[in-house]
Scaffold this active site. Sequence first.
Site, PDB file in Angstrom:
ATOM      1  N   ASP A 116       0.858  -1.173   0.000  1.00 45.43           N
ATOM      2  CA  ASP A 116       0.000   0.000   0.000  1.00 45.43           C
ATOM      3  C   ASP A 116       0.905   1.237   0.000  1.00 45.43           C
ATOM      4  O   ASP A 116       2.121   1.149   0.182  1.00 45.43           O
ATOM      5  CB  ASP A 116      -0.975  -0.012   1.187  1.00 45.43           C
ATOM      6  CG  ASP A 116      -2.214   0.828   0.888  1.00 45.43           C
ATOM      7  OD1 ASP A 116      -2.175   1.653  -0.047  1.00 45.43           O
ATOM      8  OD2 ASP A 116      -3.233   0.682   1.586  1.00 45.43           O
TER       9      ASP A 116
HETATM   10  C1  BGC Z   1      -5.166   3.052   0.173  1.00 47.20           C
HETATM   11  C2  BGC Z   1      -5.358   1.953  -0.847  1.00 47.20           C
HETATM   12  C3  BGC Z   1      -5.285   2.526  -2.238  1.00 47.20           C
HETATM   13  C4  BGC Z   1      -3.974   3.250  -2.406  1.00 47.20           C
HETATM   14  C5  BGC Z   1      -3.770   3.819  -3.793  1.00 47.20           C
HETATM   15  C6  BGC Z   1      -3.960   3.915  -0.122  1.00 47.20           C
HETATM   16  O1  BGC Z   1      -3.925   5.037   0.695  1.00 47.20           O
HETATM   17  O2  BGC Z   1      -5.044   2.469   1.455  1.00 47.20           O
HETATM   18  O3  BGC Z   1      -6.576   1.306  -0.623  1.00 47.20           O
HETATM   19  O4  BGC Z   1      -5.424   1.502  -3.179  1.00 47.20           O
HETATM   20  O5  BGC Z   1      -3.916   4.311  -1.467  1.00 47.20           O
HETATM   21  O6  BGC Z   1      -4.573   4.898  -4.026  1.00 47.20           O
END
Ligand code: BGC
Length: 723
Positions: free
Chosen positions: A263
Amino acid sequence: MDIHALLKEMSLEEKLAQMSQFLASMLSVDIEAEITGPNASMRLTGADIASTGSCLGGKTLAADVIKLQDKHLSEDPHKIPLLFMRDVIHGYRTIYPIPLGMGATWDEDLVTACCRMAAVESAVSGVQVTFSPMVDLVRDCRWGRNMESTGEDPWLNGRIGAAMVRGYQGEDLKDKHSIAACVKHFAAYGAVEAGRDYNTTDISEHSLREYYLPAYKAAIDADVRMVMTSFNALNGTPAAANKWLVTHILRDEWGFDGVVISDWSAFTEMITHGFAEDRKQAAEYAINAGNDIEMMSSCYLHNLAALIDEGRIGIEQVDAAVLRILQLKDDLGMFEDPYGGASSEEEAKYCLCDEHRALARTAAARSAVLLKNEGVLPFSRTAKRLALIGPFADCGMIGSWACNGTAEEAVSIAAGMKRALPDAEITVLQGCSADLAALPDEVLEAEAVRAAKVADHVLLCLGESATMSGEGNSRADVSLPEAQKQLIRRVVAANPNTAVVLFNGRPLALGDIIGEIPALFTAWHPGTEGGNAIADLVLGDVNFEGHLTMSFPYHVGQAPLYYNRMNTGRPKPSEESTQGYCSRYIDCPNRPLFPFGYGLSYTSFAFGKPTLDRTTMARGETLKASVTVKNTGMVAGSTPVQLYIRDCVASLVRPIRELKDYERVFLAPGEEKQVSFAVTEEMLAFHTADGSYRAEPGRFTLWLASDAESGDPITFEYSRERL
Ligand code: BGC
């Protein structure tokens, strides 16, 4: 493409760049010019930017993607196409309800159809991978990210997650309308303590395997191509560093051979967690755990070469990761068509097309859950005067994570009702501020009361705005803001013919106001066609079919609240009981205000007593469980018949009920149908005290019910011996 031959030609720097992911905007810069901004702060060089493997985010259009891909291909030493990834969570441009609402449809085909629509719009706009489905098990109404999940049931989350994967990926990933899915957040991110986002999680292996992991596994079984590791520390180890989770469970046990991505900046957060000393150690932990791509930080890029030189990791680990990434690109057909079907003409043709809007309208109507109705709904079609009151009466409600959708493109309730009743006099008023902390406003309220008094029907449009749920938006108090409660009281006093529509990204605690609301339904954040769908429902053109997949509490103090709980050694004898020294609150019911599985309709359904074709079941056999359901009302309707089972005595304490199957039944007024299920051994199996997954012999209780708290029980015996 011979990806093995390609790998042999690549330098280590190019390989590490494949394992890095940055924002699309960071890659659109001139690599000959001075590196500034976020690229400079991440210490990226022109060469890093030129050979980066994938990018994310940005409200890109097909034309932007094509331009960026052309630039990339002209700079990348081996012309390896860049992969574009986005959070396509509940639609790309045509937005359908948030996942918590999609769960409430109890309709896997509809979920698949919506995800297919999202895939088509994404693919023609140049997106090849979506960071969806999110299948985190959620039990705490305070967490803002409940809206991204489909609820509190492990089995149902797995079913719906798999339905999403089928929609995105289609039959063939090479189809120009298919995109790859990425299941997230691995693992157990939904269990963050106290519902506070990014918080820690502490879960036994038994609970992980039994409740938290099955939905991710279901997505793997549905051939999801990517997995995202989560932000949370799990039992002391940040998920991105958790080798047990990523290598042992995901790869070795489940056989996942696709790409694992971190993530956003989760590797560097290992330092903040207090787990890694520095970025180098974070990179070492991350690759040893099994992550292939690092999202939005550069620990891999700057440290893996040194770690190889020092013999702390092997080049074969890098090669294996890069091969998985190249494989995904090949499977998506990127080497043949690096634009992945992106085309401005197709984008204009599909995005927000009539067919997609119609599907979004159906989904919005099916996701809505009627929670209470004292004869107020439906409103009369011949009504002359309507008052639509509340901060959400006149705006598009698309919710958080709405990708390229906009609130302006969405149909508000005001617009939907005006379209449905062109001859009625419709007054639209704000009533109170949308702000959580707003105090009641005397002027707005007085205006609302005046309009309510002269209206035939009033619809109060309340709840949460898009920014009150979603990532980073946990709430300690999930009741309605004071201004909204006072508005309800005053408007209902002025006109009892009032219904409330709630917009919400989580279960709200309505215990302190429900008694004063004559009719209530949740529309979640319904998306582009929300206003039209709500008009369809409110006027009775379409019946309510949605059923909750997350319990609604009376009070936030009940969190975490979920139906598949344990009995305890001292259960409360009944909700009415005042007995002491039992598992209870002295100031609040134990039960939820609205349980899992609950939902009303404009008709009523009578469930008969369940029957079994036998009362004993031996190893390898199945039982047939049946129930008769009758439509006892005046209009046609549909309800999901829910099969719950309890293992009464087992080597580990088992939940008081668990959902094992369901079937939607459609009934004309007065019509009656028998609904039957095959009860299988698999439905009785669990992770037993000795660690094996199997059904234990003994007594089981079964319900065929309309929600997790109703239905008549029937028991049967399971025996390990052939009878
Ligand atoms: C979130 C994810 C997301 C990623 C990309 C993160 O802050 O936890 O769920 O896919 O950002 O945008």
